[in-house]
Scaffold this active site. Structure first.
Site, PDB file in Angstrom:
ATOM      1  N   ASN A  84     -36.694  43.313 -53.774  1.00 12.23           N
ATOM      2  CA  ASN A  84     -36.698  42.892 -55.163  1.00 12.23           C
ATOM      3  C   ASN A  84     -35.528  43.525 -55.914  1.00 12.23           C
ATOM      4  O   ASN A  84     -34.736  44.275 -55.351  1.00 12.23           O
ATOM      5  CB  ASN A  84     -38.048  43.241 -55.803  1.00 12.23           C
ATOM      6  CG  ASN A  84     -38.465  42.233 -56.844  1.00 12.23           C
ATOM      7  OD1 ASN A  84     -37.634  41.718 -57.594  1.00 12.23           O
ATOM      8  ND2 ASN A  84     -39.754  41.946 -56.899  1.00 12.23           N
ATOM      9  N   HIS A 114     -28.222  67.178 -48.333  1.00 13.78           N
ATOM     10  CA  HIS A 114     -27.240  68.170 -48.750  1.00 13.78           C
ATOM     11  C   HIS A 114     -27.741  69.549 -48.349  1.00 13.78           C
ATOM     12  O   HIS A 114     -28.947  69.803 -48.366  1.00 13.78           O
ATOM     13  CB  HIS A 114     -27.013  68.090 -50.266  1.00 13.78           C
ATOM     14  CG  HIS A 114     -26.538  66.744 -50.694  1.00 13.78           C
ATOM     15  ND1 HIS A 114     -25.220  66.379 -50.639  1.00 13.78           N
ATOM     16  CD2 HIS A 114     -27.208  65.657 -51.157  1.00 13.78           C
ATOM     17  CE1 HIS A 114     -25.099  65.132 -51.054  1.00 13.78           C
ATOM     18  NE2 HIS A 114     -26.283  64.668 -51.362  1.00 13.78           N
ATOM     19  N   GLY A 142     -43.113  48.931 -56.237  1.00 13.26           N
ATOM     20  CA  GLY A 142     -41.983  49.181 -57.125  1.00 13.26           C
ATOM     21  C   GLY A 142     -41.703  50.669 -57.296  1.00 13.26           C
ATOM     22  O   GLY A 142     -42.622  51.488 -57.381  1.00 13.26           O
ATOM     23  N   THR A 165     -41.647  61.556 -48.244  1.00 10.39           N
ATOM     24  CA  THR A 165     -40.858  62.664 -47.717  1.00 10.39           C
ATOM     25  C   THR A 165     -41.116  62.930 -46.240  1.00 10.39           C
ATOM     26  O   THR A 165     -40.418  63.741 -45.635  1.00 10.39           O
ATOM     27  CB  THR A 165     -41.151  63.959 -48.499  1.00 10.39           C
ATOM     28  OG1 THR A 165     -42.548  64.257 -48.380  1.00 10.39           O
ATOM     29  CG2 THR A 165     -40.778  63.806 -49.966  1.00 10.39           C
ATOM     30  N   ARG A 180     -48.847  60.556 -49.461  1.00 12.84           N
ATOM     31  CA  ARG A 180     -49.795  60.955 -48.418  1.00 12.84           C
ATOM     32  C   ARG A 180     -50.712  59.781 -48.107  1.00 12.84           C
ATOM     33  O   ARG A 180     -50.909  58.886 -48.957  1.00 12.84           O
ATOM     34  CB  ARG A 180     -50.598  62.175 -48.823  1.00 12.84           C
ATOM     35  CG  ARG A 180     -51.478  61.945 -50.036  1.00 12.84           C
ATOM     36  CD  ARG A 180     -52.269  63.220 -50.419  1.00 12.84           C
ATOM     37  NE  ARG A 180     -53.059  62.977 -51.588  1.00 12.84           N
ATOM     38  CZ  ARG A 180     -54.245  62.362 -51.613  1.00 12.84           C
ATOM     39  NH1 ARG A 180     -54.779  61.929 -50.505  1.00 12.84           N
ATOM     40  NH2 ARG A 180     -54.900  62.207 -52.754  1.00 12.84           N
TER      41      ARG A 180
END
Length: 185
Positions: A84, A114, A142, A165, A180
Site C-alpha cells: 500500500n 549501525h 499499516g 524486532t 510478540r
C-alpha cells in the site's frame, strides 16, 4: 580487498558514502521518481520501472505510489502481492517478500544496522545490514516496522503499528512494540 558494495551485500561493515553506492542510490531515486510521478493509468510504465528496479517482481503484484527503496536490486517480491501507499524498503541487504503478501500503508522494511557500542565507527558512518524475509500470504498492517534480520512466517498476521524486532513463526497473529505472538491462526 572487497568493495563496500560487496561488504554491504554479505552483511559486513561498509561505508554508505562509498561513491559506487551513492551512484546506485541516485540511479534508484531517479527510477523511483518516475514511478511515483507516473499517472494513475500508467500501469504498464510502472511495471516496466519495477522490472528494471527490483531484483524480481512477480505477476499481478501492485506497489502503490509513493514507494521508496535504497537500491532496488536486493529486493525480490513474489506474485499477487500488494504494498500500500508510502511503503519504505531500505534494502542494503536482501529483502524477500513472498507470494500473496499484503502490506499496509506506511510500512517500513529496514535492513541497515549501525554499530551500537562502537561510537567512533558509527560517527565514521560505518554500517552493516541483515536480510529480511516475509513468507507467502503474510499480512502486515499499516505502519508496521520490520527490523533487520527478521523472518516473518507464511500466513502470519502482524498488527498495525507493530515493531518486529525478532522472527515471527508461521500462522500466528502477532502485534505490539516489540511485536510478540498473541495467538495461533
Amino acid at each position: 580487498m572487497a568493495t563496500d558494495k560487496e561488504r554491504m551485500l554479505r552483511g559486513d561493515l561498509y561505508r554508505d558514502n562509498d561513491p559506487e553506492l551513492v551512484a546506485e542510490r541516485l540511479a534508484c531515486r531517479a527510477l523511483i521518481a518516475r514511478y511515483n510521478d507516473s499517472p494513475p493509468e500508467a500501469d504498464t510504465e510502472r511495471q516496466e520501472i519495477l522490472d528494471r528496479l527490483l531484483g524480481g517482481c512477480g505477476t499481478d503484484t501492485v506497489i502503490m505510489p509513493p514507494f521508496r527503496c535504497d537500491y532496488g536490486y536486493p529486493t525480490r517480491i513474489g506474485s499477487n502481492t500488494f504494498l500500500n501507499y508510502d511503503a519504505v524498503i531500505l534494502d542494503c541487504a536482501p529483502v524477500t517478500i513472498g507470494n500473496d503478501v499484503s502490506i499496509g500503508p506506511r510500512a517500513q522494511i529496514l535492513t541497515p544496522l549501525h554499530p551500537m557500542d562502537d561510537h567512533e565507527l558509527r560517527r565514521a558512518r560505518w554500517e552493516s545490514a541483515a536480510p529480511i524475509t516475509i513468507g507467502d500470504n503474510a499480512w502486515l498492517g499499516g505502519g508496521v516496522i520490520v527490523c533487520a534480520g527478521v523472518t516473518i512466517g507464511e500466513n502470519a498476521v502482524i498488527g498495525a503499528g507493530s515493531v518486529v524486532t525478532r522472527d515471527i513463526p508461521a500462522r500466528v497473529f502477532a502485534a505490539g512494540n516489540p511485536c510478540r505472538v498473541i495467538r495461533d491462526l
